[in-house]
Design a protein around this motif. Sequence first.
Motif, PDB file in Angstrom:
ATOM      1  N   SER A  32       0.621  -1.098   0.009  1.00 21.60           N
ATOM      2  CA  SER A  32      -0.060   0.172  -0.040  1.00 21.60           C
ATOM      3  C   SER A  32       0.944   1.333   0.049  1.00 21.60           C
ATOM      4  O   SER A  32       0.675   1.969  -0.758  1.00 21.60           O
ATOM      5  CB  SER A  32      -0.846   0.033   1.087  1.00 21.60           C
ATOM      6  OG  SER A  32      -1.944  -1.011   1.295  1.00 21.60           O
ATOM      7  N   VAL A  33       1.927   1.355   0.846  1.00 20.90           N
ATOM      8  CA  VAL A  33       2.814   2.420   1.120  1.00 20.90           C
ATOM      9  C   VAL A  33       3.440   2.814  -0.450  1.00 20.90           C
ATOM     10  O   VAL A  33       3.695   3.669  -0.838  1.00 20.90           O
ATOM     11  CB  VAL A  33       3.550   2.378   2.166  1.00 20.90           C
ATOM     12  CG1 VAL A  33       4.599   3.383   1.976  1.00 20.90           C
ATOM     13  CG2 VAL A  33       2.813   2.432   3.452  1.00 20.90           C
ATOM     14  N   LEU A 130      -9.144  12.417  -2.614  1.00 22.32           N
ATOM     15  CA  LEU A 130      -8.226  12.102  -1.771  1.00 22.32           C
ATOM     16  C   LEU A 130      -8.583  10.625  -1.042  1.00 22.32           C
ATOM     17  O   LEU A 130      -7.713   9.629  -0.910  1.00 22.32           O
ATOM     18  CB  LEU A 130      -8.058  13.170  -0.395  1.00 22.32           C
ATOM     19  CG  LEU A 130      -7.071  12.657   0.560  1.00 22.32           C
ATOM     20  CD1 LEU A 130      -5.813  12.369   0.077  1.00 22.32           C
ATOM     21  CD2 LEU A 130      -7.235  13.674   1.706  1.00 22.32           C
ATOM     22  N   LEU A 131      -9.850  10.611  -0.883  1.00 19.45           N
ATOM     23  CA  LEU A 131     -10.379   9.312  -0.187  1.00 19.45           C
ATOM     24  C   LEU A 131     -10.193   8.063  -1.290  1.00 19.45           C
ATOM     25  O   LEU A 131      -9.685   7.042  -1.019  1.00 19.45           O
ATOM     26  CB  LEU A 131     -11.946   9.337   0.141  1.00 19.45           C
ATOM     27  CG  LEU A 131     -12.352   8.123   0.953  1.00 19.45           C
ATOM     28  CD1 LEU A 131     -11.653   7.844   2.074  1.00 19.45           C
ATOM     29  CD2 LEU A 131     -14.103   8.543   1.335  1.00 19.45           C
ATOM     30  N   HIS A 132     -10.458   8.441  -2.558  1.00 22.92           N
ATOM     31  CA  HIS A 132     -10.135   7.436  -3.508  1.00 22.92           C
ATOM     32  C   HIS A 132      -8.754   7.097  -3.739  1.00 22.92           C
ATOM     33  O   HIS A 132      -8.464   5.894  -3.887  1.00 22.92           O
ATOM     34  CB  HIS A 132     -10.742   7.940  -4.839  1.00 22.92           C
ATOM     35  CG  HIS A 132     -10.792   6.959  -6.292  1.00 22.92           C
ATOM     36  ND1 HIS A 132     -11.377   5.954  -6.171  1.00 22.92           N
ATOM     37  CD2 HIS A 132      -9.901   6.993  -7.071  1.00 22.92           C
ATOM     38  CE1 HIS A 132     -11.144   5.379  -7.220  1.00 22.92           C
ATOM     39  NE2 HIS A 132     -10.319   5.898  -7.876  1.00 22.92           N
ATOM     40  N   SER A 133      -7.877   8.041  -3.779  1.00 24.51           N
ATOM     41  CA  SER A 133      -6.471   7.647  -3.914  1.00 24.51           C
ATOM     42  C   SER A 133      -6.114   6.836  -2.780  1.00 24.51           C
ATOM     43  O   SER A 133      -5.293   5.849  -2.888  1.00 24.51           O
ATOM     44  CB  SER A 133      -5.597   9.179  -3.912  1.00 24.51           C
ATOM     45  OG  SER A 133      -5.941   9.749  -4.915  1.00 24.51           O
ATOM     46  N   LEU A 134      -6.317   6.949  -1.423  1.00 27.01           N
ATOM     47  CA  LEU A 134      -5.935   6.201  -0.250  1.00 27.01           C
ATOM     48  C   LEU A 134      -6.544   5.040  -0.406  1.00 27.01           C
ATOM     49  O   LEU A 134      -5.832   3.977  -0.290  1.00 27.01           O
ATOM     50  CB  LEU A 134      -6.404   6.960   0.927  1.00 27.01           C
ATOM     51  CG  LEU A 134      -5.775   8.393   1.276  1.00 27.01           C
ATOM     52  CD1 LEU A 134      -6.529   9.214   2.560  1.00 27.01           C
ATOM     53  CD2 LEU A 134      -4.423   8.144   1.639  1.00 27.01           C
ATOM     54  N   LEU A 135      -7.820   4.990  -0.739  1.00 28.43           N
ATOM     55  CA  LEU A 135      -8.492   3.782  -0.646  1.00 28.43           C
ATOM     56  C   LEU A 135      -7.942   2.849  -1.792  1.00 28.43           C
ATOM     57  O   LEU A 135      -7.771   1.532  -1.849  1.00 28.43           O
ATOM     58  CB  LEU A 135     -10.039   3.703  -0.945  1.00 28.43           C
ATOM     59  CG  LEU A 135     -10.729   4.104   0.196  1.00 28.43           C
ATOM     60  CD1 LEU A 135     -12.246   4.422  -0.208  1.00 28.43           C
ATOM     61  CD2 LEU A 135     -10.777   3.394   1.195  1.00 28.43           C
ATOM     62  N   THR A 172     -15.797  -1.464  -2.335  1.00 30.90           N
ATOM     63  CA  THR A 172     -16.929  -0.851  -2.324  1.00 30.90           C
ATOM     64  C   THR A 172     -16.627   0.899  -2.057  1.00 30.90           C
ATOM     65  O   THR A 172     -17.237   1.623  -2.930  1.00 30.90           O
ATOM     66  CB  THR A 172     -17.783  -1.168  -1.125  1.00 30.90           C
ATOM     67  OG1 THR A 172     -18.114  -2.645  -1.271  1.00 30.90           O
ATOM     68  CG2 THR A 172     -19.157  -0.509  -1.145  1.00 30.90           C
ATOM     69  N   GLY A 173     -15.767   1.125  -1.225  1.00 31.88           N
ATOM     70  CA  GLY A 173     -15.317   2.483  -1.139  1.00 31.88           C
ATOM     71  C   GLY A 173     -14.752   2.961  -2.484  1.00 31.88           C
ATOM     72  O   GLY A 173     -15.033   4.582  -2.685  1.00 31.88           O
ATOM     73  N   ILE A 174     -13.856   2.399  -2.869  1.00 28.67           N
ATOM     74  CA  ILE A 174     -13.385   2.784  -4.349  1.00 28.67           C
ATOM     75  C   ILE A 174     -14.389   3.174  -5.500  1.00 28.67           C
ATOM     76  O   ILE A 174     -14.689   4.226  -5.810  1.00 28.67           O
ATOM     77  CB  ILE A 174     -12.307   1.966  -4.713  1.00 28.67           C
ATOM     78  CG1 ILE A 174     -11.074   1.757  -3.950  1.00 28.67           C
ATOM     79  CG2 ILE A 174     -11.727   2.148  -6.414  1.00 28.67           C
ATOM     80  CD1 ILE A 174     -10.048   0.765  -4.224  1.00 28.67           C
ATOM     81  N   TRP A 175     -15.493   2.191  -5.237  1.00 32.14           N
ATOM     82  CA  TRP A 175     -16.429   2.274  -6.199  1.00 32.14           C
ATOM     83  C   TRP A 175     -17.289   3.455  -6.141  1.00 32.14           C
ATOM     84  O   TRP A 175     -17.773   4.282  -6.830  1.00 32.14           O
ATOM     85  CB  TRP A 175     -17.108   0.780  -6.593  1.00 32.14           C
ATOM     86  CG  TRP A 175     -18.205   0.815  -7.452  1.00 32.14           C
ATOM     87  CD1 TRP A 175     -18.257   0.730  -8.879  1.00 32.14           C
ATOM     88  CD2 TRP A 175     -19.709   1.266  -7.339  1.00 32.14           C
ATOM     89  NE1 TRP A 175     -19.176   0.831  -9.377  1.00 32.14           N
ATOM     90  CE2 TRP A 175     -20.429   1.291  -8.588  1.00 32.14           C
ATOM     91  CE3 TRP A 175     -20.346   1.889  -6.297  1.00 32.14           C
ATOM     92  CZ2 TRP A 175     -21.431   1.599  -8.798  1.00 32.14           C
ATOM     93  CZ3 TRP A 175     -21.727   1.998  -6.545  1.00 32.14           C
ATOM     94  CH2 TRP A 175     -22.204   1.952  -7.853  1.00 32.14           C
ATOM     95  N   LEU A 176     -17.742   3.468  -4.789  1.00 29.87           N
ATOM     96  CA  LEU A 176     -18.430   4.717  -4.445  1.00 29.87           C
ATOM     97  C   LEU A 176     -17.897   6.105  -4.816  1.00 29.87           C
ATOM     98  O   LEU A 176     -18.560   7.162  -5.271  1.00 29.87           O
ATOM     99  CB  LEU A 176     -18.899   4.787  -3.106  1.00 29.87           C
ATOM    100  CG  LEU A 176     -19.733   3.636  -2.646  1.00 29.87           C
ATOM    101  CD1 LEU A 176     -20.086   3.527  -0.862  1.00 29.87           C
ATOM    102  CD2 LEU A 176     -21.158   3.676  -3.008  1.00 29.87           C
TER     103      LEU A 176
END
Length: 190
Positions: A32-33, A130-135, A172-176
């Motif tokens: 991930s990192v 940002l949330l999409h990139s992190l997820l 799911t978070g990525i898709w959302l």
Amino acid sequence: MSADRETAPVRRPNATAVAAIAIPILIGAAVSVLLGVYAKTHEPMGYSVNIAGFANPQAVKAWLATVAILLAMCQLVSALAIYGKLPVDAPSWIGTAHVWTGRLAVLVSVPVAVHCLYAFGFEQYDTRVLLHSLLGCFCYGAFVAKMLLLTRKGLPGWVIPVAGGLVLAVLTGIWLTSSLWFFQHNGLTF
């Protein structure tokens, strides 16, 4: 609490069991990192491979990610059947279906991830992005950890379902934060 109440002995996991869980998690965290560092430090190219029949690369990503999330839902249902959590008996082929829906989900997600890494990199210009990139970075680390955990023997029964649930939740978070957003702003465009 009264002094005469018996207390159950505290069960401590042995070092081998802890390592069997911790090592895959640490390797997944490293993945991930590394993905995040690569995505943040390379110069975004602004282009990617497109698939004939689609209007643009964003439509391709949205639909491939939708296929991946549908396959992941099949994974959830098949896992529930495998673990006996459905009110019906699991058919004999359910294990094979579970493996193949997982393989196909990863297969269709790879072009999406490659496009995101090469075309955009790690973006953070608003909360959704940002949330999409992190997820996105976390998803492949969680997937690697789950795959490594599958090779370990003697794990507690909760480990694999938790790892699979985590991968599903992240996907799911990525898709959302991507496909749903795309469809809301562009309609069900191909």
